[in-house]
Write a protein that holds these residues in place. Structure first.
Motif, mmCIF file in Angstrom:
data_model
loop_
_atom_site.group_PDB
_atom_site.id
_atom_site.type_symbol
_atom_site.label_atom_id
_atom_site.label_comp_id
_atom_site.label_asym_id
_atom_site.label_seq_id
_atom_site.Cartn_x
_atom_site.Cartn_y
_atom_site.Cartn_z
ATOM 1 N N ILE A 7 0.844 -1.189 0.000
ATOM 2 C CA ILE A 7 0.000 0.000 0.000
ATOM 3 C C ILE A 7 0.879 1.239 0.000
ATOM 4 C CG2 ILE A 7 -0.193 -0.052 2.535
ATOM 5 C CD1 ILE A 7 -3.040 1.092 2.223
ATOM 6 N N GLY A 8 0.492 2.235 -0.767
ATOM 7 C CA GLY A 8 1.257 3.465 -0.844
ATOM 8 C C GLY A 8 0.377 4.684 -0.653
ATOM 9 N N PHE A 9 0.866 5.628 0.146
ATOM 10 C CA PHE A 9 0.201 6.910 0.307
ATOM 11 C C PHE A 9 1.263 7.959 0.574
ATOM 12 C CE2 PHE A 9 -0.035 4.480 4.266
ATOM 13 C CZ PHE A 9 0.514 5.339 5.204
ATOM 14 N N SER A 34 2.493 -3.942 3.520
ATOM 15 C CA SER A 34 3.810 -3.368 3.249
ATOM 16 C C SER A 34 3.584 -1.936 2.801
ATOM 17 C CB SER A 34 4.531 -4.151 2.146
ATOM 18 O OG SER A 34 4.729 -5.502 2.539
ATOM 19 N N VAL A 35 4.059 -0.964 3.595
ATOM 20 C CA VAL A 35 3.709 0.443 3.409
ATOM 21 C C VAL A 35 4.825 1.206 2.693
ATOM 22 C CG1 VAL A 35 3.079 2.582 4.577
ATOM 23 C CG2 VAL A 35 2.268 0.388 5.464
ATOM 24 N N THR A 36 4.442 1.975 1.684
ATOM 25 C CA THR A 36 5.342 2.889 0.980
ATOM 26 C C THR A 36 4.794 4.297 1.094
ATOM 27 O OG1 THR A 36 6.050 1.230 -0.643
ATOM 28 C CG2 THR A 36 6.297 3.540 -1.270
ATOM 29 N N LEU A 37 5.630 5.234 1.529
ATOM 30 C CA LEU A 37 5.248 6.641 1.550
ATOM 31 C C LEU A 37 6.046 7.371 0.469
ATOM 32 C CD1 LEU A 37 4.385 5.690 4.482
ATOM 33 C CD2 LEU A 37 4.602 8.097 5.108
ATOM 34 N N ALA A 38 5.359 8.132 -0.366
ATOM 35 C CA ALA A 38 6.025 8.806 -1.479
ATOM 36 C C ALA A 38 5.212 10.016 -1.923
ATOM 37 C CB ALA A 38 6.210 7.846 -2.658
ATOM 38 N N ASP A 39 5.865 10.935 -2.617
ATOM 39 C CA ASP A 39 5.195 12.087 -3.208
ATOM 40 C C ASP A 39 4.086 11.627 -4.134
ATOM 41 O OD1 ASP A 39 5.024 14.928 -4.320
ATOM 42 O OD2 ASP A 39 5.617 13.788 -6.101
ATOM 43 N N SER A 49 2.688 1.915 -13.305
ATOM 44 C CA SER A 49 3.510 0.734 -13.574
ATOM 45 C C SER A 49 2.971 -0.520 -12.878
ATOM 46 C CB SER A 49 4.953 0.982 -13.113
ATOM 47 O OG SER A 49 5.013 1.169 -11.705
ATOM 48 N N GLY A 50 1.873 -0.366 -12.119
ATOM 49 C CA GLY A 50 1.274 -1.507 -11.438
ATOM 50 C C GLY A 50 2.097 -2.047 -10.300
ATOM 51 N N SER A 51 2.868 -1.167 -9.652
ATOM 52 C CA SER A 51 3.822 -1.615 -8.636
ATOM 53 C C SER A 51 3.219 -1.825 -7.255
ATOM 54 C CB SER A 51 4.973 -0.601 -8.525
ATOM 55 O OG SER A 51 5.654 -0.466 -9.751
ATOM 56 N N LEU A 52 2.028 -1.294 -6.996
ATOM 57 C CA LEU A 52 1.418 -1.398 -5.675
ATOM 58 C C LEU A 52 0.013 -1.987 -5.777
ATOM 59 C CD1 LEU A 52 2.468 2.090 -4.221
ATOM 60 C CD2 LEU A 52 3.396 -0.132 -3.560
#
Length: 275
Positions: A7-9, A34-39, A49-52
């Motif tokens: 998951i990304g936010f 699995s957490v991703t933080l990004a702009d 790109s279908g990465s998350l």
């Protein structure tokens, strides 16, 4: 049983406020996250790109990913008086920017799409210069661009830096459509199935509910990702971008998203999960 999901936010206060309980396990997701933080523009690229599995995106970016993703009804940023702002180093009108260089916070952002609509309706053409959102105001200050579209905390701080508002793009959208401005949404892979999508939608609603019931529980988490923002700006950010639409977009919210995506050339009907 739901599996581990990526998951990304963004690290912006509205997102960390909403997702704190879910990301830290106070609201549990069976299988873990699995957490991703990004702009936000980086997140738009990760979605493209279908990465998350689950990802916060600009609503405008949804136009390019709806074959693989569907939007949840919870967790997004939408409302009135919450839009991006076009700023300059001096008093100007939108029309005076014809032919000018204008910084934008990423090509896939809702801010860029709405700015383009404004220019179209005003009959002007500008050179749009993409950059990371926090580079926009410094670029305007340095004079490398004549104006810039600011988002996030820039809405609250541009005047402190001596910049002038040219146009409130959110107010323009509201006048143009009569609808709330749909800034961000949560997308989930269609391949995960409807049941998992509904479970995630409910988990996000519960996470936001936990934040509202006990704001202090997530205070350090929010502050740790907003280190350069004052307490007042953090609070204003959350109050502005976390609304009842963040719990559920409702009929008017879905209409707003459909209208924005139509402006981007997308006419799909199966945009949101069915509840």
């Amino acid at each position: 049983m739901p599996r581990n999901l990526s998951i990304g936010f963004s690290p912006c206060p509205n997102d960390t406020y909403i997702f704190h309980a879910l990301a830290t396990g106070l609201i549990q997701w069976p299988g873990g996250l699995s957490v991703t933080l990004a702009d936000v523009e980086e997140l738009n690229g990760l979605a493209a790109s279908g990465s998350l599995d689950v990802v916060k995106i600009s609503v405008a970016a949804a136009a390019g990913i709806l074959d693989d993703y569907v939007l949840l009804r919870a967790g997004g940023a939408m409302g009135y008086g919450a839009g991006p702002v076009l700023v300059s180093g001096r008093d100007r009108t939108l029309e005076s920017l014809d032919g000018a260089r204008v910084a934008i916070p990423g090509e896939r952002t809702t801010a860029n799409l709405i700015f383009g609509l404004c220019c179209r309706e005003a009959g002007i053409a500008v050179e749009r210069v993409p950059m990371v959102f926090d580079e926009v105001m410094p670029a305007v200050e340095a004079g490398s661009v004549e104006a810039g579209v600011v988002i996030h905390e820039g809405r609250f701080t541009f005047s402190e830096r001596g910049l002038k508002r040219v146009l409130d793009l959110g107010a323009w959208w509201e006048g143009f459509t009569g609808l709330p401005i749909p800034l961000g949404a949560i997308a989930i892979r269609r391949s995960l199935g409807e049941d998992t999508a509904r479970r995630m939608n409910e988990a996000i609603r519960r996470s936001l509910g936990a934040a509202r019931a006990n704001p202090e529980a997530g205070r350090d988490y929010v502050r740790s990702h907003a280190q350069e923002l004052s307490e007042d700006v953090v609070c204003s950010h959350i109050e502005t971008f976390v609304t009842d639409y963040s719990l559920d977009v409702g009929e008017s919210g879905m209409e707003a998203v459909s209208r924005l995506l139509a402006e981007a050339g997308c006419t799909r009907k199966d945009i949101f999960i069915e509840i």
